[in-house]
Design a protein around this motif. Structure first.
Motif, PDB file in Angstrom:
ATOM      1  N   TYR A  53       0.828  -1.024   0.051  1.00 21.93           N
ATOM      2  CA  TYR A  53       0.057   0.161  -0.082  1.00 21.93           C
ATOM      3  C   TYR A  53       1.005   1.303   0.107  1.00 21.93           C
ATOM      4  O   TYR A  53       1.646   1.605   0.996  1.00 21.93           O
TER       5      TYR A  53
ATOM      6  N   SER B 140      -7.138  -4.168  -0.499  1.00 23.55           N
ATOM      7  CA  SER B 140      -7.463  -5.131   0.616  1.00 23.55           C
ATOM      8  C   SER B 140      -8.746  -5.527   0.962  1.00 23.55           C
ATOM      9  O   SER B 140      -9.003  -6.791   1.316  1.00 23.55           O
TER      10      SER B 140
ATOM     11  N   ASP C 166      -6.043  -2.553 -11.688  1.00 21.11           N
ATOM     12  CA  ASP C 166      -5.538  -1.708 -10.780  1.00 21.11           C
ATOM     13  C   ASP C 166      -4.292  -0.577 -11.070  1.00 21.11           C
ATOM     14  O   ASP C 166      -3.473  -1.152 -11.841  1.00 21.11           O
ATOM     15  N   ASN C 167      -4.338   0.476 -10.547  1.00 17.33           N
ATOM     16  CA  ASN C 167      -3.364   1.397 -10.822  1.00 17.33           C
ATOM     17  C   ASN C 167      -1.993   1.328 -10.205  1.00 17.33           C
ATOM     18  O   ASN C 167      -0.953   2.162 -10.208  1.00 17.33           O
TER      19      ASN C 167
ATOM     20  N   LYS D 243       1.310  -4.175  -8.027  1.00 17.28           N
ATOM     21  CA  LYS D 243       0.256  -5.195  -7.826  1.00 17.28           C
ATOM     22  C   LYS D 243      -0.131  -5.930  -9.244  1.00 17.28           C
ATOM     23  O   LYS D 243      -0.537  -6.824  -9.239  1.00 17.28           O
TER      24      LYS D 243
ATOM     25  N   LYS E 274     -12.675   9.250 -13.111  1.00 15.60           N
ATOM     26  CA  LYS E 274     -11.629   8.885 -13.934  1.00 15.60           C
ATOM     27  C   LYS E 274     -12.159   7.969 -15.325  1.00 15.60           C
ATOM     28  O   LYS E 274     -11.483   8.091 -16.310  1.00 15.60           O
TER      29      LYS E 274
HETATM   30  P1  TMP Z   1      -6.871  -0.215  -0.416  1.00 16.89           P
HETATM   31  O1  TMP Z   1      -8.268  -0.079  -0.257  1.00 16.89           O
HETATM   32  O2  TMP Z   1      -6.388  -1.618   0.051  1.00 16.89           O
HETATM   33  O3  TMP Z   1      -5.980   0.979  -0.450  1.00 16.89           O
HETATM   34  O4  TMP Z   1      -6.626  -0.274  -2.263  1.00 16.89           O
HETATM   35  C1  TMP Z   1      -7.081   0.429  -3.035  1.00 16.89           C
HETATM   36  C2  TMP Z   1      -6.633  -0.070  -4.498  1.00 16.89           C
HETATM   37  O5  TMP Z   1      -7.439   0.786  -5.413  1.00 16.89           O
HETATM   38  C3  TMP Z   1      -5.353   0.408  -4.639  1.00 16.89           C
HETATM   39  O6  TMP Z   1      -4.678  -1.020  -4.944  1.00 16.89           O
HETATM   40  C4  TMP Z   1      -5.090   1.011  -5.883  1.00 16.89           C
HETATM   41  C5  TMP Z   1      -6.574   1.232  -6.379  1.00 16.89           C
HETATM   42  N1  TMP Z   1      -6.994   2.292  -7.106  1.00 16.89           N
HETATM   43  C6  TMP Z   1      -7.105   2.293  -8.514  1.00 16.89           C
HETATM   44  O7  TMP Z   1      -6.680   1.042  -9.258  1.00 16.89           O
HETATM   45  N2  TMP Z   1      -7.531   3.195  -9.304  1.00 16.89           N
HETATM   46  C7  TMP Z   1      -7.854   4.444  -8.486  1.00 16.89           C
HETATM   47  O8  TMP Z   1      -8.523   5.476  -9.129  1.00 16.89           O
HETATM   48  C8  TMP Z   1      -7.844   4.429  -7.029  1.00 16.89           C
HETATM   49  C9  TMP Z   1      -8.300   5.764  -6.212  1.00 16.89           C
HETATM   50  C10 TMP Z   1      -7.514   3.327  -6.640  1.00 16.89           C
END
Ligand code: TMP
Ligand code: SAH
Ligand code: ZN
Length: 417
Positions: A80, A330, A351-352, A356, A396
């Motif tokens: 993260y 997560s 995912d960006n 990952k 986006k």
């Molecule tokens: P997290 O809830 O564990 O923080 O993970 C959020 C995931 O979302 C993280 O891997 C990045 C991804 N994400 C995108 O792919 N595009 C986006 O625009 C945003 C805000 C998050």
């Protein structure tokens, strides 16, 4: 579910030590939420633990029953990176402004951030004071913060570290931590370390997901290995009070689906307790946060939410629709594993986060791909596995919607947006 609450399953509370923790929610065996797998790892056994939440009738703390060793979660490959989200960046700009304008009072004294991650907040704080120290045990994210020129100690925050920081730099005018307090299994030690590090008039600020929001929104996917605790103001204040500390202000903030920012100090400090604290504690009582029945009702709603999601995905599958996951969060690991959603239902998860991409989701083994792949050949539906980022993702991905694509979200019940 009934056996969850039998007397034999009452377990010892990590906070107050009483055998009064009642298990109320069983999300099954679960892999580590951020343990994304390489293709080589797919054939190897995965570490799993039993994801169950309990409520302590004595001190009111909601907590995980089985805790994963923090060394398995926070290490040199932590997945993260806080700076990935524009919304979080704006959020921390606002927090830094509040800190700089209202909280800091003596620039000779250090500001210590616990869980500094890639330096997203620490960097902004350096605009207000030169004396900042980040604590960040995950070496890879700490390295990113250091590349920004920030002073970061790559260790877990504990009593020894607090004592050595205090000896070397003096007592802290501020200790701040976002989304980290709930990660720390031994909060009694944490509170003692905090007490040791804070200046007499020093302030601590912590932000964590708020139990009342988790309940209202049925955000059960906030419950995973890293989140050992689900705080309310009442339970957290009781914990601090045992250690000569107290909360004097709280703010309800929208991030991560609803969080609570608490401002605290030493019990003897001059900060008066503000109405926000007493008001929120009263509200928590009215909303039943002191009663086991409230948590048992939550568990029933979680089960119904699972049914609504799997039924929706099965219907779409039967219609021949192409469905993918969006954001390998997560939280997504919890949803996918608890609801039994694998690559038979989701073609991939995009995912960006570069680190990952090319990996597979824990437990469910769905390939993770870059967003480009999504944009190159839009599916019919994108199930957003980070509902807390839905607005940012939707803004986006306007082109996806414009050509007929639809988002699916599952909280509180599954629906097509
Ligand atoms: P997290 O809830 O564990 O923080 O993970 C959020 C995931 O979302 C993280 O891997 C990045 C991804 N994400 C995108 O792919 N595009 C986006 O625009 C945003 C805000 C998050
Ligand atoms: N504050 C950032 C990061 C939150 S993720 C944000 O809100 O976006 C939690 C971070 O806390 C991780 O980077 C993890 O490595 C770190 N962490 C976990 N346990 C910790 C501990 N005991 N002391 C200091 N940092 C810790
Ligand atoms: Zn307890």
């Amino acid at each position: 579910m009934n056996d969850l609450n039998s007397p034999q399953t009452a377990v010892i509370c990590r906070i107050c030590g009483e055998s009064t923790v009642h298990l109320f929610l069983d999300l099954g065996r679960m892999p580590i939420a951020n343990a994304f797998l390489s293709s080589e790892q797919l054939s190897q056994p995965e570490y799993t633990f039993w994801l169950k939440a309990g409520f302590c009738e004595s001190c009111l703390m909601v907590q995980l029953v089985e805790v994963v060793d923090p060394n398995m979660l926070f290490h040199e490959h932590y997945a993260y990176f806080s700076s990935i989200s524009r919304v979080m960046d704006e959020h921390f700009t606002q927090l830094a402004t509040i800190i700089g304008e209202e909280i800091l009072y003596d620039e000779r004294l250090p500001v210590v951030e616990i869980g500094a991650n890639d330096g997203i907040l620490l960097q902004k704080l350096t605009e207000y004071t030169p004396n900042t120290i980040g604590i960040e045990p995950s070496a890879n994210v700490a390295a990113v913060a250091r590349e920004k020129g920030l002073h970061v100690v790559s260790e877990f925050f504990n009593m020894d570290l607090a004592a050595s920081l205090c000896a070397e730099h003096g007592p802290a005018q501020l200790v701040v931590g976002a989304n980290v307090l709930c990660h720390i299994p031994d909060l009694n030690s944490l509170a003692r370390a905090l007490e040791a590090l804070l200046d007499a008039e020093g302030v601590f600020i912590f932000e964590d997901p708020y139990l009342l929001d988790i309940m209202t929104q049925l955000a059960y996917d906030q419950i995973y290995d890293e989140h050992v605790y689900y705080f309310c103001v009442t339970s957290l204040n009781r914990l601090f009070e045992k250690h000569g500390l107290r909360i004097f202000r709280i703010e309800h903030i929208p991030v991560h689906g609803g969080s609570m920012r608490v401002y605290g100090c030493r019990s003897v400090s001059s900060h008066p307790v503000e109405p926000s604290v007493t008001g929120q504690i009263a509200l928590e009582g009215e909303r039943g946060l002191e009663s086991l029945e409230t948590y048992l009702a939550l568990a029933e709603r979680v089960q119904r939410s699972r049914i609504s999601l799997t039924e929706l995905l099965q219907e779409l599958q039967a219609d021949g629709a192409r469905v993918v996951g969006y954001a390998a969060s997560s939280k997504g690991t919890v949803i996918l594993n608890y609801c039994g959603i694998g690559s038979q239902m989701l073609e991939y998860v995009c995912d960006n986060t570069p680190s990952k991409q090319g990996l597979f989701t824990p437990g469910t083994h769905i390939p993770i791909v870059p967003i480009d792949q999504f944009a190159a050949d839009y599916p019919d539906y994108a199930f957003v596995l980070a509902w807390n980022h839905l607005n940012e993702i939707a803004s986006k991905e306007q082109a996806f919607r414009a050509q007929g694509g639809k988002f699916i979200t599952h909280i509180p019940t599954a629906r097509i947006e």
